[in-house]
Write a protein that holds these residues in place. Sequence first.
Motif, PDB file in Angstrom:
ATOM      1  N   ILE A   1      13.361   8.262   8.423  1.00 35.93           N
ATOM      2  CA  ILE A   1      13.048   7.132   7.559  1.00 35.93           C
ATOM      3  C   ILE A   1      11.696   6.572   7.991  1.00 35.93           C
ATOM      4  CG2 ILE A   1      15.475   6.570   7.131  1.00 35.93           C
ATOM      5  CD1 ILE A   1      15.165   4.295   9.196  1.00 35.93           C
ATOM      6  N   PRO A   2      11.029   5.820   7.099  1.00 37.11           N
ATOM      7  CA  PRO A   2       9.765   5.205   7.519  1.00 37.11           C
ATOM      8  C   PRO A   2       9.990   4.267   8.702  1.00 37.11           C
ATOM      9  CG  PRO A   2      10.013   5.092   5.137  1.00 37.11           C
ATOM     10  CD  PRO A   2      11.327   5.568   5.688  1.00 37.11           C
ATOM     11  N   VAL A   3       9.034   4.253   9.646  1.00 32.44           N
ATOM     12  CA  VAL A   3       9.162   3.330  10.776  1.00 32.44           C
ATOM     13  C   VAL A   3       8.764   1.919  10.362  1.00 32.44           C
ATOM     14  CG1 VAL A   3       9.008   5.091  12.553  1.00 32.44           C
ATOM     15  CG2 VAL A   3       6.918   4.036  11.714  1.00 32.44           C
ATOM     16  N   LEU A   4       8.005   1.810   9.284  1.00 32.50           N
ATOM     17  CA  LEU A   4       7.672   0.521   8.675  1.00 32.50           C
ATOM     18  C   LEU A   4       7.501   0.756   7.189  1.00 32.50           C
ATOM     19  CD1 LEU A   4       6.747  -2.503   8.821  1.00 32.50           C
ATOM     20  CD2 LEU A   4       4.434  -1.637   9.177  1.00 32.50           C
ATOM     21  N   GLN A   5       8.003  -0.179   6.400  1.00 27.67           N
ATOM     22  CA  GLN A   5       7.838  -0.091   4.950  1.00 27.67           C
ATOM     23  C   GLN A   5       7.830  -1.492   4.373  1.00 27.67           C
ATOM     24  OE1 GLN A   5      10.619   2.477   2.884  1.00 27.67           O
ATOM     25  NE2 GLN A   5      10.483   1.284   1.034  1.00 27.67           N
ATOM     26  N   TYR A   6       6.933  -1.716   3.434  1.00 28.93           N
ATOM     27  CA  TYR A   6       7.048  -2.938   2.641  1.00 28.93           C
ATOM     28  C   TYR A   6       6.693  -2.641   1.204  1.00 28.93           C
ATOM     29  CZ  TYR A   6       2.003  -4.058   3.026  1.00 28.93           C
ATOM     30  OH  TYR A   6       0.637  -4.042   2.974  1.00 28.93           O
ATOM     31  N   ILE A   7       7.255  -3.466   0.325  1.00 28.81           N
ATOM     32  CA  ILE A   7       7.115  -3.268  -1.116  1.00 28.81           C
ATOM     33  C   ILE A   7       6.563  -4.541  -1.723  1.00 28.81           C
ATOM     34  CG2 ILE A   7       8.383  -2.775  -3.244  1.00 28.81           C
ATOM     35  CD1 ILE A   7      10.444  -1.285  -1.456  1.00 28.81           C
ATOM     36  N   THR A   8       5.587  -4.381  -2.621  1.00 28.48           N
ATOM     37  CA  THR A   8       5.018  -5.527  -3.324  1.00 28.48           C
ATOM     38  C   THR A   8       5.256  -5.370  -4.815  1.00 28.48           C
ATOM     39  OG1 THR A   8       2.820  -4.587  -3.707  1.00 28.48           O
ATOM     40  CG2 THR A   8       3.179  -5.706  -1.595  1.00 28.48           C
ATOM     41  N   GLN A   9       5.210  -6.502  -5.521  1.00 31.52           N
ATOM     42  CA  GLN A   9       5.274  -6.508  -6.983  1.00 31.52           C
ATOM     43  C   GLN A   9       4.158  -7.379  -7.514  1.00 31.52           C
ATOM     44  OE1 GLN A   9       8.991  -7.571  -8.759  1.00 31.52           O
ATOM     45  NE2 GLN A   9      10.101  -5.899  -7.814  1.00 31.52           N
ATOM     46  N   SER A  10       3.667  -6.988  -8.666  1.00 31.04           N
ATOM     47  CA  SER A  10       2.656  -7.771  -9.361  1.00 31.04           C
ATOM     48  C   SER A  10       3.148  -7.981 -10.786  1.00 31.04           C
ATOM     49  CB  SER A  10       1.318  -7.027  -9.366  1.00 31.04           C
ATOM     50  OG  SER A  10       0.350  -7.768 -10.060  1.00 31.04           O
TER      51      SER A  10
END
Length: 175
Positions: A147-156
Amino acid sequence: NVADEGNLSLPALINDSDAYNFYDRNNDEFKQVGIGATLNGIETPYRFINDDIIYDFPLQFKDKDTSFSNYTFRIPGLAGYGYKQTRFNEVDGYGTLITPFDTFEVIRLKSIIRGRDSLYIDSLGFGFEFDRPLVTEYKWLAKDKKIPVLQYITQSVFGTAPFITEAYYQDTLRV
């Protein structure tokens, strides 16, 4: 060959719960192949018409690819629903990532996702389509980590500046 809990984010007309995402990983790609959920009280699995290629292997700095995915389902006597998306992937960075858990040599995968819903309401006899907010996923991937060691998701939304909606990092040993 992998499943995890998910969230379908369906229109209010369709009551969903117990959602799961189904994935397949092989030597060439990691992709989402379907979903399953309880829709208006009925347990339903759906295979994607076109799979969502989350990433192709091997991943290297400056790699780019695009994939199109979609699925549809009907709830008889109520509605039909469809979702389609285009995923634009780019490996746009690499280096050392330090988290509270460990230090990793990583590459960063940036995915821009343009999604569109369609809904047909049986009782009204017509349907419509609408765009979802623009989603950008950032994943820091380390060799031999599943799995990713860090992940973030954004929305616009409607052209606004993106805001972070989800963030994860590996904080314990995962088996």
